[in-house]
Write an enzyme that holds these catalytic residues in place. Structure first.
Site, PDB file in Angstrom:
ATOM      1  N   LEU A   1      42.130  41.424  38.322  1.00 53.52           N
ATOM      2  CA  LEU A   1      42.150  41.067  39.735  1.00 53.52           C
ATOM      3  C   LEU A   1      41.909  39.587  39.922  1.00 53.52           C
ATOM      4  CD1 LEU A   1      41.008  44.265  39.850  1.00 53.52           C
ATOM      5  CD2 LEU A   1      41.362  43.624  42.225  1.00 53.52           C
TER       6      LEU A   1
ATOM      7  N   GLU B   1      42.485  48.687  33.062  1.00 56.16           N
ATOM      8  CA  GLU B   1      43.889  48.819  33.444  1.00 56.16           C
ATOM      9  C   GLU B   1      44.456  47.588  34.135  1.00 56.16           C
ATOM     10  OE1 GLU B   1      46.085  51.404  33.165  1.00 56.16           O
ATOM     11  OE2 GLU B   1      44.678  52.506  31.901  1.00 56.16           O
TER      12      GLU B   1
ATOM     13  N   ASP C   1      38.413  57.916  42.969  1.00 60.96           N
ATOM     14  CA  ASP C   1      37.435  57.100  42.237  1.00 60.96           C
ATOM     15  C   ASP C   1      36.445  56.486  43.224  1.00 60.96           C
ATOM     16  OD1 ASP C   1      36.189  55.747  40.144  1.00 60.96           O
ATOM     17  OD2 ASP C   1      37.674  54.134  40.070  1.00 60.96           O
TER      18      ASP C   1
HETATM   19  N1  LIG Z   1      41.002  43.631  48.628  1.00 58.52           N
HETATM   20  C1  LIG Z   1      39.936  43.068  48.069  1.00 58.52           C
HETATM   21  N2  LIG Z   1      39.252  42.110  48.722  1.00 58.52           N
HETATM   22  C2  LIG Z   1      38.162  41.525  48.170  1.00 58.52           C
HETATM   23  N3  LIG Z   1      37.690  41.817  46.960  1.00 58.52           N
HETATM   24  C3  LIG Z   1      38.318  42.764  46.245  1.00 58.52           C
HETATM   25  C4  LIG Z   1      39.471  43.442  46.758  1.00 58.52           C
HETATM   26  N4  LIG Z   1      39.893  44.312  45.834  1.00 58.52           N
HETATM   27  C5  LIG Z   1      39.039  44.191  44.797  1.00 58.52           C
HETATM   28  N5  LIG Z   1      38.091  43.269  45.020  1.00 58.52           N
HETATM   29  C6  LIG Z   1      36.996  42.886  44.116  1.00 58.52           C
HETATM   30  O1  LIG Z   1      37.376  43.161  42.782  1.00 58.52           O
HETATM   31  C7  LIG Z   1      36.564  44.181  42.213  1.00 58.52           C
HETATM   32  C8  LIG Z   1      37.376  45.123  41.369  1.00 58.52           C
HETATM   33  O2  LIG Z   1      38.438  45.651  42.113  1.00 58.52           O
HETATM   34  P1  LIG Z   1      39.046  47.099  41.848  1.00 58.52           P
HETATM   35  O3  LIG Z   1      37.989  48.119  42.048  1.00 58.52           O
HETATM   36  O4  LIG Z   1      40.284  47.224  42.694  1.00 58.52           O
HETATM   37  O5  LIG Z   1      39.503  47.014  40.336  1.00 58.52           O
HETATM   38  P2  LIG Z   1      38.846  47.667  39.048  1.00 58.52           P
HETATM   39  O6  LIG Z   1      37.495  48.193  39.374  1.00 58.52           O
HETATM   40  O7  LIG Z   1      39.001  46.710  37.941  1.00 58.52           O
HETATM   41  O8  LIG Z   1      39.800  48.845  38.837  1.00 58.52           O
HETATM   42  P3  LIG Z   1      39.352  50.186  38.153  1.00 58.52           P
HETATM   43  O9  LIG Z   1      38.185  50.716  38.993  1.00 58.52           O
HETATM   44  O10 LIG Z   1      40.608  51.015  38.244  1.00 58.52           O
HETATM   45  O11 LIG Z   1      38.951  49.798  36.761  1.00 58.52           O
HETATM   46  C9  LIG Z   1      35.919  44.874  43.408  1.00 58.52           C
HETATM   47  O12 LIG Z   1      34.708  45.484  43.079  1.00 58.52           O
HETATM   48  C10 LIG Z   1      35.774  43.722  44.389  1.00 58.52           C
HETATM   49  O13 LIG Z   1      34.629  42.935  44.090  1.00 58.52           O
HETATM   50 MG   LIG Z   2      36.840  49.443  41.034  1.00 62.10          MG
END
Ligand SMILES: Nc1ncnc2c1ncn2[C@@H]1O[C@H](COP(=O)(O)OP(=O)(O)OP(=O)(O)O)[C@@H](O)[C@H]1O
Ligand SMILES: [Mg+2]
Lengths: 300, 187
Positions: free
Chosen positions: A63, A60, A194
């Site tokens: 980052l 989705e 989640d």
């Molecule tokens: N605020 C933050 N500060 C530092 N690192 C972060 C932060 N937010 C995310 N990360 C890093 O980015 C990774 C992925 O972030 P996040 O879980 O928000 O997105 P995602 O897993 O891609 O989303 P989803 O779980 O909806 O697929 C985290 O595991 C972490 O390593």
């Molecule tokens: Mg995540």
């Protein structure tokens, strides 16, 4: 609910992207065989001269680590790019809704003193949200430290220990702190939706003049502050059923990612128990949710 | 003295300049320029007591520029939009009362967003503003900050939570404000 827990995916490689004003998306240089071409960055980041690096890409959202206003404020830019297969109008509305829901819940959490990243800025139409970067003195390559990475590295360093060893103390303490933080989240009326060890981070002070490279991939401490991240599936609820399912998802996710810790999970619930008034009711409900989960998996 | 403030992710060519004045002698005259929409005198004119920190101000500048670039400004121009961007709600007039210069303003913050050279604006300010020009720094700004006014403006009263140390309380207030500013207009 149990069936929605996918096996945790491999952390994507840290990718440095050079952005040009024309936004040629093929400039991403990847160190592994997977060639990922990210969609163009949203405005105003599309023309930025500040450092910006892709640190994760899910189904989705993308980052990036960058800065907010000044170099002393590192931030995470979460970009939800347009989905070409969705009707454009519907897509913009959905994206807008998701960004705003996540931001509202983060702001609410912060006001209730639940440890989450601060919201720094957002543009719901362009599909991005900037939040505080959670720093760790044990992050590698400028990344933070997730509980998942922390536990995996800790285990690698301490592979000779048995579960009865005293040295498990720091792990046990971490599990208890996770329970406490989830309880504070629930007490403030929020369901994460989640909860996994990748969506929990460990914040610790970064020494001002220690460069990110100093920290090696072995060196780890589990003593940081537990911070909840990734509120993309969060919602508002004070129902014990929702709270119990939230805990169940966490238990199942931790069980599949860190099976060696299974016997210690009770500590998370210990941490949860004492932390707010409705905790005991939720824990009773959790037993029911577990039963249902077991039946479901027997039927298949 | 207008000083250039580097802000990340600005559109190419655009610069942000800020000036801070202590003990302004002619706030009524400055207000008049605003009321008469003196098009020569185009700045964001902010009562410094309503600003907590440079980050607070610059977050509003960032949002105003971003909204302008996306063609969804709600007020007359980029400079009024900066004042409006400080607000947590959609009432433009109210944002001017809470954050803008008034005839009672003592310390004044001036923001200029431009793609041209700052000298003409510097000259204008020297001509219009009677006050002590000081550097735009966190240390100077905090001398003007009226925390009670800010808590009221954002409806963030002090809670009865266990006392936390001062820097920590200020940090949380700043974070709450940035969140409210970012969520302005969310529906
Ligand atoms: N605020 C933050 N500060 C530092 N690192 C972060 C932060 N937010 C995310 N990360 C890093 O980015 C990774 C992925 O972030 P996040 O879980 O928000 O997105 P995602 O897993 O891609 O989303 P989803 O779980 O909806 O697929 C985290 O595991 C972490 O390593
Ligand atoms: Mg995540």
């Amino acid at each position: 609910m149990a069936t929605t827990i996918a096996a945790p995916v491999q952390e994507p490689p840290l990718t440095n992207i050079k952005h040009t004003t024309t936004q040629e998306s093929s400039t991403a240089e990847t160190s592994t065989s997977t060639t990922f071409i990210p969609p163009p960055l949203p405005a105003p980041f599309s023309h930025t001269t500040a450092p910006i690096q892709l640190i994760a890409h899910g189904a989705e959202a993308l980052l990036y680590k960058t800065i907010f206003l000044t170099p002393d404020q590192p931030c995470i830019l979460k970009h939800r790019p347009a989905k070409s297969w969705r009707h454009p109008k519907l897509d913009v509305r959905l994206t807008r809704h998701r960004i705003l829901t996540e931001a509202r819940i983060l702001v609410r959490c912060r006001r209730e003193c639940v440890p989450v990243p601060a919201v720094l800025a957002l543009d719901a139409d362009a599909g991005w949200l900037c939040s505080e970067f959670i720093e760790s003195s044990h992050g590698v390559q400028g990344r933070g430290l997730t509980v998942r990475e922390g536990l995996e590295r800790w285990r690698k360093n301490n592979s000779s220990l048995t579960t009865s060893d005293d040295l498990l103390g720091s792990v046990r303490d971490l599990l208890r702190r996770i329970g406490e933080v989830v309880a504070r989240l629930h007490a403030s009326g929020v369901i994460h939706g989640d909860l996994t060890s990748s969506n929990l981070m460990l914040r610790s002070m970064v020494r001002p003049n220690a460069s990110a490279e100093v920290s090696s991939s072995e060196d780890v401490s589990l003593s940081g502050e537990v911070v909840l991240i990734d509120f993309g599936l969060a919602s508002m609820s004070i129902q014990d059923e929702d709270r119990a399912v939230d805990l169940y998802v966490l238990e199942r996710a931790m069980g599949s990612t860190h099976p060696w810790l299974e016997e210690e999970f009770g500590l998370m619930l210990d941490g949860y128990k004492g932390s707010y008034k409705g905790a005991n009711v939720t824990l009773k409900r959790l037993e029911e949710v577990r039963m249902r989960g077991r039946k479901k998996s027997m039927i298949g | 003295m207008l000083s250039k403030v580097p802000i990340a992710h600005l559109p190419t060519g655009l610069s942000v300049y800020v000036a801070l004045y202590f003990d302004v002698k002619n706030p009524d005259f400055i207000c008049e320029q605003l009321i008469n929409a003196n098009s020569v005198f185009e700045f964001a004119l902010i009562d410094a007591k309503s600003i907590l920190s440079p980050m607070h101000l610059l977050a509003a500048v960032f949002r105003a520029i971003n909204d302008a670039e996306a063609k969804r400004m709600k007020s007359r121009n980029i400079h009024s939009e900066v004042v409006f961007s400080l607000s947590s709600n959609n009432n433009i007039a109210e944002s001017f009362r809470k954050f803008g210069v008034t005839d009672k303003t003592k310390d004044l913050l001036v923001v200029k967003i431009t793609d041209s050279t700052p000298e003409p604006f510097e000259r204008l300010l020297n001509e219009y503003v009677q006050g002590d020009s000081v550097a735009f720094t966190a240390e100077n700004l905090v001398k003007s900050t009226d925390v009670a006014h800010i808590r009221k403006a954002y409806k963030l009263p002090l809670t009865s939570r266990p006392a936390v140390d001062q820097p920590c309380q200020q940090q949380e207030l700043e974070i709450s404000i940035l969140g409210l500013m970012a969520l302005r207009g969310a529906h």
